[in-house]
Scaffold this motif. Structure first.
Motif, PDB file in Angstrom:
ATOM      1  N   GLY A 168       0.825  -1.208   0.000  1.00  0.00           N
ATOM      2  CA  GLY A 168       0.000   0.000   0.000  1.00  0.00           C
ATOM      3  C   GLY A 168       0.855   1.253   0.000  1.00  0.00           C
ATOM      4  N   ILE A 169       0.223   2.375  -0.241  1.00  0.00           N
ATOM      5  CA  ILE A 169       0.921   3.650  -0.360  1.00  0.00           C
ATOM      6  C   ILE A 169       1.096   4.294   1.017  1.00  0.00           C
ATOM      7  CG2 ILE A 169       0.815   5.978  -1.349  1.00  0.00           C
ATOM      8  CD1 ILE A 169      -0.907   4.762  -3.601  1.00  0.00           C
ATOM      9  N   VAL A 170       2.295   4.822   1.268  1.00  0.00           N
ATOM     10  CA  VAL A 170       2.599   5.557   2.502  1.00  0.00           C
ATOM     11  C   VAL A 170       2.931   6.993   2.113  1.00  0.00           C
ATOM     12  CG1 VAL A 170       3.984   5.667   4.591  1.00  0.00           C
ATOM     13  CG2 VAL A 170       3.524   3.451   3.525  1.00  0.00           C
ATOM     14  N   ARG A 171       2.292   7.933   2.743  1.00  0.00           N
ATOM     15  CA  ARG A 171       2.528   9.339   2.423  1.00  0.00           C
ATOM     16  C   ARG A 171       3.952   9.752   2.770  1.00  0.00           C
ATOM     17  NH1 ARG A 171      -1.773   9.561   5.620  1.00  0.00           N
ATOM     18  NH2 ARG A 171      -0.633  10.820   7.138  1.00  0.00           N
ATOM     19  N   ARG A 172       4.441  10.733   2.040  1.00  0.00           N
ATOM     20  CA  ARG A 172       5.793  11.247   2.275  1.00  0.00           C
ATOM     21  C   ARG A 172       5.947  11.735   3.715  1.00  0.00           C
ATOM     22  NH1 ARG A 172       9.905  13.181  -1.109  1.00  0.00           N
ATOM     23  NH2 ARG A 172      11.322  14.609  -0.027  1.00  0.00           N
ATOM     24  N   SER A 173       4.964  12.465   4.213  1.00  0.00           N
ATOM     25  CA  SER A 173       5.041  13.000   5.577  1.00  0.00           C
ATOM     26  C   SER A 173       5.098  11.877   6.606  1.00  0.00           C
ATOM     27  CB  SER A 173       3.849  13.915   5.866  1.00  0.00           C
ATOM     28  OG  SER A 173       2.628  13.205   5.710  1.00  0.00           O
ATOM     29  N   ALA A 174       4.385  10.761   6.343  1.00  0.00           N
ATOM     30  CA  ALA A 174       4.403   9.622   7.268  1.00  0.00           C
ATOM     31  C   ALA A 174       5.772   8.955   7.280  1.00  0.00           C
ATOM     32  CB  ALA A 174       3.324   8.625   6.881  1.00  0.00           C
ATOM     33  N   LEU A 175       6.414   8.881   6.115  1.00  0.00           N
ATOM     34  CA  LEU A 175       7.758   8.302   6.052  1.00  0.00           C
ATOM     35  C   LEU A 175       8.767   9.181   6.789  1.00  0.00           C
ATOM     36  CD1 LEU A 175       7.921   6.982   2.379  1.00  0.00           C
ATOM     37  CD2 LEU A 175       7.597   5.656   4.473  1.00  0.00           C
ATOM     38  N   GLU A 176       8.620  10.501   6.651  1.00  0.00           N
ATOM     39  CA  GLU A 176       9.525  11.419   7.357  1.00  0.00           C
ATOM     40  C   GLU A 176       9.349  11.283   8.866  1.00  0.00           C
ATOM     41  OE1 GLU A 176      10.065  15.035   4.105  1.00  0.00           O
ATOM     42  OE2 GLU A 176       8.398  15.105   5.522  1.00  0.00           O
ATOM     43  N   SER A 177       8.104  11.177   9.319  1.00  0.00           N
ATOM     44  CA  SER A 177       7.852  11.009  10.752  1.00  0.00           C
ATOM     45  C   SER A 177       8.409   9.686  11.253  1.00  0.00           C
ATOM     46  CB  SER A 177       6.346  11.082  11.033  1.00  0.00           C
ATOM     47  OG  SER A 177       5.831  12.351  10.715  1.00  0.00           O
ATOM     48  N   ALA A 178       8.244   8.635  10.439  1.00  0.00           N
ATOM     49  CA  ALA A 178       8.765   7.323  10.836  1.00  0.00           C
ATOM     50  C   ALA A 178      10.277   7.349  10.958  1.00  0.00           C
ATOM     51  CB  ALA A 178       8.336   6.265   9.817  1.00  0.00           C
ATOM     52  N   ALA A 179      10.942   8.041  10.043  1.00  0.00           N
ATOM     53  CA  ALA A 179      12.406   8.043  10.018  1.00  0.00           C
ATOM     54  C   ALA A 179      13.017   8.939  11.076  1.00  0.00           C
ATOM     55  CB  ALA A 179      12.898   8.458   8.634  1.00  0.00           C
ATOM     56  N   TRP A 180      12.436  10.104  11.291  1.00  0.00           N
ATOM     57  CA  TRP A 180      13.093  11.099  12.152  1.00  0.00           C
ATOM     58  C   TRP A 180      12.229  11.610  13.293  1.00  0.00           C
ATOM     59  CZ3 TRP A 180      13.560  11.403   6.700  1.00  0.00           C
ATOM     60  CH2 TRP A 180      14.811  11.004   6.216  1.00  0.00           C
TER      61      TRP A 180
END
Length: 227
Positions: A168-180
């Motif tokens: 499924g698709i993960v939003r860019r903002s969600a990936l940034e929050s997950a990473a940092w």
């Protein structure tokens, strides 16, 4: 570096805790509300939770009970201004691993968080996987069969978020929050750099999965049709 979630709506207290933990080599993401904490725990793999009982959107105790019912076994230190015996018992029975009343000495809080992080997990959930890719967050490795690659912490969190979506698709903002996390400032192209490294590493182990940019929506792991 260990990473925990701090749920605290008093900015001054939160900043003091962040500083005290950072000096001990512990990174803390901070949210102020229970609903934000629920979202964070479901996006990011944390080693510990420091939870204030009095939150703007409800009792932190209710949030902890919800997490435990969902099978989340993250070690939890509960903070509260309530120091009666029945309050402490209530917190521990709700699933807290430790209980610290305010005001507290920072050295004691840091020591208690360190003790939480040393505790073995109550359960050992299966390693996250999708397609031919298996992740081992504890070792920082991604595997395809016998082929292994070492991931940086941010890369691991990004892949975890993508693997959990199972294509499924993960939003860019969600990936940034997950990473940092939610409180760490990152450069505008930090995610693009991390995604480039992940693509390169997936190619190294010849994974059938490729990291795809879905225009205007986000990113997803998809099976390479050429494999």
């Amino acid at each position: 570096m260990a990473r925990i979630l701090l749920v605290e709506d008093h900015d001054h207290i939160a900043r003091l805790i962040i500083k005290g933990l950072a000096n001990a080599g512990i990174m803390a993401d901070v949210v102020e509300r229970g609903d934000a904490a629920w979202s964070a725990v479901n996006q990011i793999t944390y080693q510990g939770l420091v939870l204030d009982r009095g939150l703007p959107d409800g009792d932190g105790l209710a949030l902890l009970q919800k997490l435990r019912r969902a099978g989340v076994t993250i070690p939890c230190l509960m903070l509260t201004g309530r120091d009666a015996l029945h309050d402490r018992v209530e917190g521990l029975e709700a699933g807290a691993d430790d209980y610290l009343t305010k005001p507290f000495a920072m050295a004691e809080l840091v020591a208690r968080v360190k003790a939480l992080l040393r505790r073995p997990s109550v359960s050992h959930p299966p390693q996250p996987f999708f397609g031919d890719l298996m992740l081992s967050p504890e070792s920082g490795m991604a595997c395809r069969g016998d082929e292994k690659i070492l991931l940086a912490p941010a890369e691991m969190q990004i892949l975890l978020a993508l693997v959990r979506k199972q294509g499924g698709i993960v939003r860019r903002s969600a990936l940034e929050s997950a990473a940092w996390g939610f409180s760490e400032a990152v450069t505008p192209n930090a995610l693009d750099v991390a995604l480039h490294r992940i693509r390169r590493k997936l190619a190294i182990i010849a994974s059938e999965l490729q990291l795809v940019n879905i225009r205007s929506q986000g990113y997803a792991l998809q099976k390479n049709q050429l494999v």
